[in-house]
Every structure is written in C-alpha cells, then in structure tokens.
Design a protein around this motif. Structure first.
Motif, PDB file in Angstrom:
ATOM      1  N   ILE A  86       0.798  -1.273  -0.122  1.00 28.50           N
ATOM      2  CA  ILE A  86       0.128  -0.050  -0.006  1.00 28.50           C
ATOM      3  C   ILE A  86       0.932   0.973   0.043  1.00 28.50           C
ATOM      4  O   ILE A  86       0.801   2.248  -0.734  1.00 28.50           O
ATOM      5  N   GLU A  87       1.896   1.375   0.847  1.00 27.41           N
ATOM      6  CA  GLU A  87       2.790   2.394   0.842  1.00 27.41           C
ATOM      7  C   GLU A  87       3.470   2.707  -0.464  1.00 27.41           C
ATOM      8  O   GLU A  87       3.612   3.835  -0.928  1.00 27.41           O
ATOM      9  N   THR A  88       3.783   1.637  -1.086  1.00 22.34           N
ATOM     10  CA  THR A  88       4.500   1.630  -2.498  1.00 22.34           C
ATOM     11  C   THR A  88       3.550   2.073  -3.424  1.00 22.34           C
ATOM     12  O   THR A  88       4.104   3.078  -4.178  1.00 22.34           O
ATOM     13  N   ASN A  89       2.304   1.700  -3.580  1.00 29.05           N
ATOM     14  CA  ASN A  89       1.539   2.078  -4.423  1.00 29.05           C
ATOM     15  C   ASN A  89       1.061   3.683  -4.168  1.00 29.05           C
ATOM     16  O   ASN A  89       0.917   4.434  -5.307  1.00 29.05           O
ATOM     17  N   ARG A  92       3.857   5.644  -5.644  1.00 30.04           N
ATOM     18  CA  ARG A  92       3.792   5.833  -7.093  1.00 30.04           C
ATOM     19  C   ARG A  92       2.557   6.357  -7.677  1.00 30.04           C
ATOM     20  O   ARG A  92       2.468   6.622  -8.804  1.00 30.04           O
ATOM     21  N   GLY A  93       1.720   6.909  -6.725  1.00 30.25           N
ATOM     22  CA  GLY A  93       0.739   7.484  -7.218  1.00 30.25           C
ATOM     23  C   GLY A  93      -0.669   6.543  -7.784  1.00 30.25           C
ATOM     24  O   GLY A  93      -1.488   6.944  -8.240  1.00 30.25           O
ATOM     25  N   ILE A  94      -0.576   5.238  -7.214  1.00 32.85           N
ATOM     26  CA  ILE A  94      -1.494   4.397  -7.845  1.00 32.85           C
ATOM     27  C   ILE A  94      -2.680   4.310  -7.093  1.00 32.85           C
ATOM     28  O   ILE A  94      -3.843   4.084  -7.357  1.00 32.85           O
ATOM     29  N   MET A  95      -2.692   4.719  -5.717  1.00 29.38           N
ATOM     30  CA  MET A  95      -3.598   4.812  -4.707  1.00 29.38           C
ATOM     31  C   MET A  95      -4.203   5.934  -4.425  1.00 29.38           C
ATOM     32  O   MET A  95      -3.214   6.970  -4.204  1.00 29.38           O
TER      33      MET A  95
END
Length: 95
Positions: A86-89, A92-95
């Motif tokens: 979740i933190e990575t997403n 990256r602006g995915i979430m």
C-alpha cells in the motif's frame, strides 16, 4: 539483495543482519522457498516485496527469529507485506 535459495549459503552479519526469515510462498509455478536475512522482520519482508510484488498476496508459511528462524511469523509477515504494498502504491500514485 540478501535473498538466498539454499540455506547453506546463509551467512549472518552479526551487526546488520541478525534476523532470519525462511519458509515458502506460492508463485505461479508452485511454492517458492525463501531464506532472507536482515536487521528485523520488516526489512526481510521489504526485501521479498521488492523482489516480487506478489509476495504477501498468496499462501505462505514463514518462520523467523533473531539468529535462528524459530517462530511462526506468517500472519505478521503477510500484514507487513500488505502495508509495504500500500505504501509503495501511494508513493507511485496508484492509490
């Protein structure tokens, strides 16, 4: 990266890599065995998530501990893997 496929290759650096995580998790071709070392469980899980984004989203059995992997840490490792994903997403602006 300190992920090894063969336990005989496992060498611990007593200052930086005291924690050991080993076991398996499911991949498309079956079960992938893992032996990871790091300063703590979170660092070991981060190494696995960095090497395979699916880690934490499939069935697994993992044991961990300082110096020797003696405790079932599957639930905690899966929870940490999901947090890292979740933190990575978010980064990256995915979430």
């Amino acid at each position: 990266m300190n992920i090894v496929k063969d336990l005989s290759q496992m060498r611990l650096n007593p200052i930086d890599e005291r924690y050991v995580l080993c076991g398996w998790y499911e991949v498309e071709s079956g079960a992938e065995r893992v032996f990871v070392k790091g300063k703590d469980l979170r660092e070991c899980v981060r190494k696995l998530v960095d090497s395979d984004a699916d880690f934490g989203h499939t069935d697994a059995e993992l044991e961990g501990g300082y110096i020797a992997a003696e405790y079932d840490v599957t639930g905690e490792a899966m929870s940490i893997a999901n947090e890292i994903s979740i933190e990575t997403n978010r980064i990256r602006g995915i979430m």
